[in-house]
Scaffold this motif. Structure first.
Motif, short mmCIF file in Angstrom:
data_model
loop_
_atom_site.label_atom_id
_atom_site.label_comp_id
_atom_site.label_asym_id
_atom_site.label_seq_id
_atom_site.Cartn_x
_atom_site.Cartn_y
_atom_site.Cartn_z
N ASP A 122 0.88 -1.18 0.00
CA ASP A 122 0.00 0.00 0.00
C ASP A 122 0.92 1.23 0.00
O ASP A 122 1.28 1.75 1.05
CB ASP A 122 -0.90 -0.04 1.23
CG ASP A 122 -1.83 1.16 1.34
OD1 ASP A 122 -1.96 1.91 0.36
OD2 ASP A 122 -2.41 1.34 2.42
N GLY A 125 -0.28 4.40 1.76
CA GLY A 125 -0.64 4.21 3.16
C GLY A 125 -2.08 4.50 3.51
O GLY A 125 -2.40 4.71 4.68
N ASP A 126 -3.00 4.44 2.53
CA ASP A 126 -4.40 4.75 2.82
C ASP A 126 -5.23 3.53 3.23
O ASP A 126 -6.42 3.62 3.43
CB ASP A 126 -5.06 5.45 1.64
CG ASP A 126 -5.26 4.56 0.42
OD1 ASP A 126 -4.78 3.40 0.43
OD2 ASP A 126 -5.90 5.01 -0.55
N GLY A 127 -4.58 2.37 3.35
CA GLY A 127 -5.29 1.17 3.78
C GLY A 127 -5.89 0.36 2.65
O GLY A 127 -6.48 -0.68 2.88
N THR A 128 -5.74 0.82 1.40
CA THR A 128 -6.28 0.12 0.24
C THR A 128 -5.18 -0.02 -0.80
O THR A 128 -4.51 0.96 -1.13
CB THR A 128 -7.46 0.91 -0.38
OG1 THR A 128 -8.46 1.11 0.63
CG2 THR A 128 -8.06 0.17 -1.55
#
Length: 147
Positions: A122, A125-128
């Motif tokens: 990722d 780093g936005d979780g997706t």
């Protein structure tokens, strides 16, 4: 038995108009320095499922995830021109669904079913993990929606 927490779907990244046998897969993996085929299962276009590595053995299919995963690969993943495409036949789709269902019954703990590309880093780093972050497009379809 190993603890399994991922079933990871792959494509062979071969053209839909050319056969890619288990022997072809083995030769390719041996030439890359693997000790046999890195995936645990291989699904041919006709839906034939071959156990290519005992599930008790750690696979060689996703760096950083092999210790606790089972690798499942289907023949294809590229169109006749070599571009990424969901080339799964109806027989492959059916065989894949059945195999995953059997493995989920066997490994009842928290097991995530995902595609190889879903394990890309990722980067923002936005979780997706978004398409622009994929290291590769394998398995050329969205596993969570179209298994």
């Amino acid at each position: 038995m190993r603890k399994i927490n991922h079933l990871i779907i792959h494509c062979s990244a071969t053209r839909e108009d050319r056969p890619y046998t288990v022997a072809d897969l083995q030769n390719d993996h041996l030439s890359r320095g693997f000790h046999g085929i890195g995936y645990h299962y291989y699904i041919r276009r006709d839906g034939t499922v071959t156990n290519t590595r005992p599930i008790e053995l750690v696979g060689a299919h996703v760096k950083g995830y092999n210790k606790h995963s089972i690798g499942i690969c289907y023949e294809g993943g590229l169109d006749a021109s070599g571009n990424p495409k969901d080339t799964r036949t109806p027989e492959q789709r059916s065989a894949l669904r059945l195999l995953v269902a059997q493995l989920l019954r066997r490994f009842k703990d928290e097991v995530r079913v995902c595609g190889h590309r879903d394990l890309s880093p990722d980067l923002n780093g936005d979780g997706t993990v978004e398409p622009r972050e994929w290291v590769k497009q394998c398995p050329c379809f969205e596993v969570g929606r179209k298994l």
